[in-house]
Design an enzyme around this catalytic site. Structure first.
Site, PDB file in Angstrom:
ATOM      1  N   GLY A   1      -2.809  32.415  14.909  1.00 27.03           N
ATOM      2  CA  GLY A   1      -2.525  33.669  15.606  1.00 27.03           C
ATOM      3  C   GLY A   1      -1.231  34.250  15.065  1.00 27.03           C
ATOM      4  N   ALA A   2      -0.225  33.356  14.921  1.00 27.72           N
ATOM      5  CA  ALA A   2       1.078  33.770  14.410  1.00 27.72           C
ATOM      6  C   ALA A   2       1.868  32.527  14.041  1.00 27.72           C
ATOM      7  CB  ALA A   2       1.827  34.575  15.478  1.00 27.72           C
TER       8      ALA A   2
ATOM      9  N   HIS B   1       5.768  34.129  22.625  1.00 28.78           N
ATOM     10  CA  HIS B   1       5.596  32.748  22.186  1.00 28.78           C
ATOM     11  C   HIS B   1       6.427  32.485  20.922  1.00 28.78           C
ATOM     12  CE1 HIS B   1       3.010  29.051  21.659  1.00 28.78           C
ATOM     13  NE2 HIS B   1       3.400  29.208  20.402  1.00 28.78           N
ATOM     14  N   GLU B   2       6.259  33.347  19.908  1.00 34.62           N
ATOM     15  CA  GLU B   2       6.920  33.104  18.624  1.00 34.62           C
ATOM     16  C   GLU B   2       8.434  33.265  18.721  1.00 34.62           C
ATOM     17  OE1 GLU B   2       5.098  31.653  16.616  1.00 34.62           O
ATOM     18  OE2 GLU B   2       3.189  32.249  17.490  1.00 34.62           O
TER      19      GLU B   2
ATOM     20  N   GLU C   1       6.053  31.094  13.594  1.00 29.43           N
ATOM     21  CA  GLU C   1       7.414  31.405  14.020  1.00 29.43           C
ATOM     22  C   GLU C   1       8.491  31.260  12.952  1.00 29.43           C
ATOM     23  OE1 GLU C   1       6.798  26.960  15.151  1.00 29.43           O
ATOM     24  OE2 GLU C   1       5.595  28.776  15.131  1.00 29.43           O
TER      25      GLU C   1
END
Length: 932
Positions: free
Chosen positions: A330-331, A366-367, A333
């Site tokens: 999704g991504a 979240h990230e 960090e």
């Protein structure tokens, strides 16, 4: 990293190599043509084809894994990379300042898919020594550089020249395909290093605890954007080629290799300053900078929120958020340069739906949490991955609740994460939150709902048990003590224990070191104005309660409320034994009591029948708070699947939700009815459950209508989309007719469908559509300019019901029209749509296994694909067939997923045998006059 684990908006690594020829690999690799393409990498060797651990069968154990030796470690990496975006290769130069801690004549590093040209070592102030050999250990993704004499203790510089490939596997340093404004195909060079793929971009000490600083230089075409973790400090013409520039970035803080990142491509950006002075940019495809504004707004609100919450400033001068076309997770960090799927970052004010906005807010939250929790303080080894991901998956909700209180996001957490984790963790094939990871190839297996969703759920329970003030105090102490260092789970427990004075380590170990959770059985007795409550715990299993001798137990924080104030705990107790009895004073006979208000404790509850009877009116009259109405229904549904109560009892309860106004409660109901509908597709009364769904959802559907009303908000939009989709799929005639009318107007350009209505309308017309409908939908897909719209269509294409059209959709899934990471969406949509779809999708996966496995080699997307394809079967022999298929077609990183799917199929089959007749009778009895 945020994986698309089917959370919220559904859904969703890959490998290639350069290096040595296949013939030089150990014979254990040369198993099937699907694997022969794997050369230097390869995780799919003896260490991972045969997975041990909790698995059954006679497969050999994984061989022991050895971490890198500690005799040489890096202090600073000077790294220069020159990618070729035409030939898809790159050249690299590494100048690393290292410390030799004891004399040695070799340096062992991680290296995969890279060819080293030359290597040398120069001790500080001494003569340069050329390496005389490079020995690649492909199974371990290591290289040993040999020197003719011993390197003496002290500082020195290691120089390595190397070449590699810009692969198309969405890992390491890879190429990502996109189209420019003229429709021409172009490529960007981008990175994805977590967990163990920095070694595919440069030789390095690729372990989270071996931190160093990085000085990165990129040599790139002068018309491209070049980004890395830090800000650009110099951009000069490249002397050897006037079309190139040399871009130098500032020195990073001390950090782990998996967080390094670089991106070279064509992008626009929007920019703002956060209130604490950090430059925030969101990079978008060219011409789409408008679509970065929502994420920019979220990021500029989020950074100060975390600064304040942790009481530790963000340590970098800038943060970039960038949308990558081909992206497996999704991504990710990466410190200062966070990479995202386009659908997790870009929002079009006119064409993005409410659920997409919410998804973007959560992923950004979240990230950015990881910038502190993960990046500033990093787990010592992958065993503690859950702490990174569980924590970020919890605090993203805290952050979104702060930015968008109107989202009622904590109620959504219970449906999206908490109940999902309970379902998975009730299986015999679950695993503890903390899993000892040896070989890095095992890491992919634990990027799952236990690490993320159960991790987040137990941290939410811990936060509640500790209290917000002490929790923040402990978090601050932890971040200050371990900043720029590494830590393990126990280090956090120590800091929280000191801040709160509570036995955090003892309580939490029972939740992280053993798998599963308890079911709390509750009985009550009235004595005058006192309520005597007996609580007992035993392990809850999806196949029924654990009745064995060695029953594990947990330290369970328990809260109790009464009907006097359903939002406030009257009593809190720590259940630290098998059973206990407590007295609630001043609770007269007419009041009900409820365990676990707020549905915060990670356990199921079974009330005595009289207690349950008294709680049910609280569902109908809405006096129970929404999250507890949801929790009560979800517990009972789970108990019925486990054979502890009848499914008919749950259907009766579901009918009490007819007045329900809350989106998330409906969402959870809808999800459970979807499970039941899928189960009953194996019977001849599937239509009866569709009628039940139509009856239940019609009143709320009529109340909401099709069009947005003045004063409505985010949750109304989500509810309308959910309800219309449910009614349309179940064949509610007025919904179907209206969906067809609106779809026609949309296609003809008379009236464009609002974004929030597109999914339900597309789903409805396809479910009851023909080849012309599918053709029209494929055209819409081709014309779509936004990835969100393409994904929206991809998710629902499988709803088509004619067998030849199902095949057409499956073939489309592997076509150039669908991005590699989204193929899983399309196949999953087919499997989820019907009994025929499930069979066709499973056959398609088997027939195309070689291509699919090569596409997703060993990454988490292969697990996702398997789960979406086979989880809905309910026949014993299917479990045997699936097990047998994967024994002859090994998918090491998906072994646990295969076990869990087989277990779920057997549970479905047992459930059907046990309850099908009763359900059929109940549905028959309640049939009134036909509805619309």
């Amino acid at each position: 990293m945020l994986l698309l684990l089917g959370r919220r908006v559904p859904l969703s690594l890959y490998r290639l190599t350069t290096g040595c020829p296949a013939s030089s690999l150990p014979s254990s690799v040369l198993i099937s043509s699907a694997l022969i393409k794997l050369t230097a990498i390869t995780r799919v060797t003896h260490s991972t084809v045969f997975v041990s651990g909790q698995n059954t069968g006679t497969m050999p154990e994984r061989r022991p894994f050895v971490r890198l030796p500690a005799d040489v470690y890096p202090v600073n990496y000077g790294l220069c990379l020159k990618p070729d975006l035409i030939d898809f290769t790159f050249e690299g130069k590494l100048e690393a300042v290292v410390e030799v801690t004891q004399a040695t004549n070799q340096i062992v590093m991680n290296c995969a898919d890279i060819d080293i040209i030359t290597a040398s070592f120069a001790p500080q102030g001494g003569e340069e020594i050329n390496a005389t050999g490079f020995n690649y250990q492909n199974e371990d993704e290591k290289v040993t550089l040999s020197f003719p004499s011993a390197l003496q203790k002290g500082a020195g510089t290691l120089k390595v020249d190397f070449v590699g490939e810009l692969n198309d596997k969405m890992k390491g340093f890879y190429r990502s395909k996109y189209s420019n404004a003229a429709g021409e195909s172009r490529y960007a060079a981008v990175t994805q290093f977590e967990a163990t793929d920095a070694r595919r971009a440069f030789p390095c000490w690729d372990e989270p605890a071996i931190k160093a600083t990085f000085d990165i230089t990129l040599i790139v075409p002068k018309d491209r954007v070049a980004l890395s973790n830090m800000n650009v400090i110099e951009r000069n013409p490249y002397l050897e080629d006037e079309n190139l520039v040399e871009v130098r970035f500032a020195t990073t803080p001390i950090m782990s290799t998996y967080l390094v990142a670089f991106v070279i491509g064509e992008y626009d950006f929007v920019e703002a300053q956060s209130s604490d002075g950090i430059t925030v940019r969101v990079y978008t495809p060219v011409g789409k900078s408008e679509q970065g504004k929502f994420a920019l707004e979220v990021a500029t609100k989020t950074l100060p929120f975390y600064n304040d919450y942790f009481n530790v400033p963000y340590p970098l001068p800038k943060i970039d958020l960038i949308a990558i076309a081909d992206f497996a997770a999704g991504a990710m960090e990466n410190w200062g340069l966070v990479t995202y799927r386009e659908t997790a970052l870009l929002i079009d004010p006119k064409n993005s739906c409410s659920s997409s906005r919410q998804w973007v807010a959560l992923v950004v939250g979240h990230e950015l949490a990881h910038q502190w929790f993960g990046n500033l303080v990093t787990m010592e080894w992958w065993t503690h991955l859950w702490l990174n991901e569980g924590f970020a998956s919890w605090i993203e909700y805290l952050c979104v609740d702060h930015c968008f209180p109107e989202y009622d996001i904590w109620t959504q957490f219970v449906s999206a994460d908490y109940t999902r984790a309970l379902d998975l963790d009730a299986l015999d094939s679950s695993h503890p939150i903390e899993v000892n990871v040896g070989h890095p190839s095992e890491v992919d297996e634990i990027f799952d709902a236990i690490s993320y969703s159960k991790g987040a759920s137990v941290i939410r329970m811990l936060h509640d048990y500790t209290g917000d003030e002490d929790f923040r105090k402990g978090m601050n102490a932890y971040l200050l003590k371990f900043q720029h260092k590494n830590a393990c789970t126990e280090d956090l427990w120590d800091c929280l224990e000191q801040a709160s004075g509570k036995p955090i380590a003892e309580v939490m170990s029972s939740w992280t070191k053993q798998m599963g959770f308890p079911i709390i059985e509750v009985e009550e007795e009235q004595q005058g104005d006192d309520r005597i409550v007996k609580l007992s715990q035993k392990k809850f299993c999806a196949s029924g309660p654990h009745n064995g001798e060695d029953c594990p137990s947990w330290m369970v924080p328990i809260s109790i409320c009464t009907s006097e104030d359903p939002t406030c705990s009257k009593l809190k107790v720590l259940l630290d034994r098998a059973e206990t009895t407590i007295t609630l004073s001043g609770v007269p006979t007419e009041q009900w009591i409820k365990i676990n208000p707020g549905t915060v404790g990670f356990y199921r509850i079974q009330y005595s029948s009289s207690m349950l009877e008294r709680l049910l009116p609280g569902v109908r009259d809405l006096s129970l708070q929404p999250v507890d109405r949801l929790g009560l229904q979800n517990d009972l549904f789970s108990l019925s699947r486990a054979g502890m109560i009848s499914t008919v009892q749950v259907l009766t309860l579901m009918e009490a939700f007819v007045n329900e106004p809350n989106y998330t409660v409906w969402s959870d109901l809808s999800c459970n009815l979807g499970v039941l509908s899928s189960l009953l597709s194996h019977t001849d009364f599937h239509e009866d459950i569709q009628e039940f769904i139509r009856d239940l959802f019609t009143p709320i559907g009529l109340e909401l209508g099709w069009d947005c009303k003045p004063g409505e908000g985010h949750l109304d939009a989500l509810l309308r989309s959910l309800v219309l989709g449910k009614l349309g799929k179940a064949g509610h005639k007025p919904t179907l007719e209206e969906a067809r009318r609106r779809f026609r107007d949309h296609v003809e350009g008379k009236q464009v469908l609002p974004a929030d209505l597109r999914s339900p309308v597309y789903l409805t017309v396809l479910k009851h559509g023909d080849s012309a409908t599918l053709e029209t939908m494929m055209k819409l897909h081709k014309l779509a300019d936004m990835q969100e719209e393409r994904n929206r269509i991809e998710r629902v294409l499988g709803a088509i019901s004619a067998p030849d059209l199902i095949q057409k959709v499956l073939t489309f899934a592997l076509s150039e029209e669908v991005r590699p990471q989204d193929t899983v969406l399309v196949i999953g949509g087919v499997a989820d749509s019907s009994k025929q779809g499930r069979k066709a999708a499973w056959k398609f996966v088997k027939d195309n296994w070689e291509e699919l496995y090569n596409r997703y080699q060993g990454g988490f997307l292969i697990s996702r694909l398997i789960k979406l394809t086979v989880n809905g079967f309910a026949i014993d022999k299917m479990a045997a067939e699936i097990k047998s298929f994967f024994e002859s077609h090994p998918a090491p990183s998906a072994e646990r997923t295969v076990e869990q799917c087989c277990e779920n199929i057997l549970l479905n089959a047992a459930w059907l045998k046990r309850d099908a007749d009763d359900i059929s009778q109940y549905l028959l009895k309640r049939k009134g006059p036909p509805t619309g």
